[in-house]
Write a protein that holds these residues in place. Structure first.
Motif, short mmCIF file in Angstrom:
data_model
loop_
_atom_site.label_atom_id
_atom_site.label_comp_id
_atom_site.label_asym_id
_atom_site.label_seq_id
_atom_site.Cartn_x
_atom_site.Cartn_y
_atom_site.Cartn_z
N TYR A 27 -6.64 -4.35 -3.53
CA TYR A 27 -6.23 -4.41 -5.01
C TYR A 27 -6.73 -5.06 -6.33
O TYR A 27 -6.65 -6.45 -5.75
CB TYR A 27 -4.28 -4.41 -4.56
CG TYR A 27 -3.41 -4.39 -6.38
CD1 TYR A 27 -3.41 -2.36 -6.17
CD2 TYR A 27 -3.19 -4.64 -6.68
CE1 TYR A 27 -2.97 -2.13 -7.57
CE2 TYR A 27 -2.36 -5.08 -8.16
CZ TYR A 27 -2.58 -3.61 -8.36
OH TYR A 27 -1.36 -3.66 -9.19
N ARG A 75 1.03 -1.02 0.57
CA ARG A 75 -0.19 0.29 0.24
C ARG A 75 1.22 1.45 0.45
O ARG A 75 0.05 2.29 0.28
CB ARG A 75 -1.42 -0.39 0.84
CG ARG A 75 -0.07 -0.03 2.53
CD ARG A 75 -1.33 -0.02 3.57
NE ARG A 75 -0.64 -0.71 5.00
CZ ARG A 75 -0.99 -0.90 6.12
NH1 ARG A 75 -2.26 -1.23 5.34
NH2 ARG A 75 -0.91 -2.27 6.68
N GLN A 96 -8.77 2.75 -0.02
CA GLN A 96 -8.84 1.52 -0.34
C GLN A 96 -7.95 1.55 1.09
O GLN A 96 -7.25 2.29 1.08
CB GLN A 96 -7.90 0.49 -0.99
CG GLN A 96 -8.57 0.73 -3.01
CD GLN A 96 -7.85 0.48 -2.93
OE1 GLN A 96 -7.13 -1.22 -3.52
NE2 GLN A 96 -7.55 0.85 -4.68
N ASN A 135 -8.72 3.06 -7.74
CA ASN A 135 -10.02 2.98 -7.35
C ASN A 135 -9.55 3.59 -6.36
O ASN A 135 -8.39 3.34 -5.50
CB ASN A 135 -9.99 1.33 -6.75
CG ASN A 135 -10.22 0.66 -7.58
OD1 ASN A 135 -11.14 1.31 -8.58
ND2 ASN A 135 -10.67 -1.13 -8.31
#
Length: 179
Positions: free
Chosen positions: A128, A74, A122, A119
């Protein structure tokens, strides 16, 4: 009668005030949120790019433990970072339209893959979706003698724009951004 009404109003206000001041707040986040923008000069209000990210700390752990080699990461802590381009750019040589994207990376021993994904919102990299990638670029993995305890992102001036520089421990990774 008027004194009773005033006293009742005062007591009611006191009860409300007490319950509001008794509100519990969470402590300081162990991986606080941070932001970097380009141009970096605070006197320049029209930014070209801005990133908001969480700053994990090593705290005796290895970088490999927190950002495993070969796995989508991330790129920080908590939520996936969100990077906003305020105008069309070339990100690592790839055309990217103005907008906001999630930033992910795949750390490697010699190079990192840096990913822009459409997106947003998250948590981590659990959801993902590679099909939502807008750009993927591969950049060399550099190093520095100085070790950084906290994961950090900064922008560095470059000839035709900037570099998005990520650093943690002794690792340094830079992605060119052409404006």
């Amino acid at each position: 009668m008027k004194k009773v009404f005033t006293l009742a109003t005062l007591m009611f206000a006191l009860v409300l005030t007490t319950s509001v001041s008794a509100q519990d707040f969470s402590g300081i986040d162990k991986s606080p949120m941070d932001m970097a923008a380009y141009p970096t000069d605070y006197k320049v209000s029209e930014k070209a790019v801005r990133i908001i990210y969480g700053r994990p700390q090593l705290k005796g752990r290895s970088m490999e433990e927190l950002a495993p080699t070969g796995k989508v990461w991330r790129t920080g802590a908590n939520e996936a970072p969100e990077i906003t381009f305020y105008k069309d750019v070339k990100f690592g040589g790839k055309d990217v339209k103005a907008g906001t994207y999630s930033l992910f990376t795949i750390p490697g021993a010699d190079e990192w893959t840096v990913i822009l994904n459409k997106n947003l919102n998250q948590w981590g990299s659990y959801f993902y979706d590679e099909a939502s990638d807008v750009a993927r670029v591969t950049v060399p993995n550099g190093s520095d003698d100085a070790s950084l305890e906290e994961f950090s992102i900064a922008f560095k001036e470059a000839n035709d724009g900037a570099q998005l520089v990520m650093g943690w421990d002794k690792t340094r990774v830079a992605v060119p951004i052409t404006m």
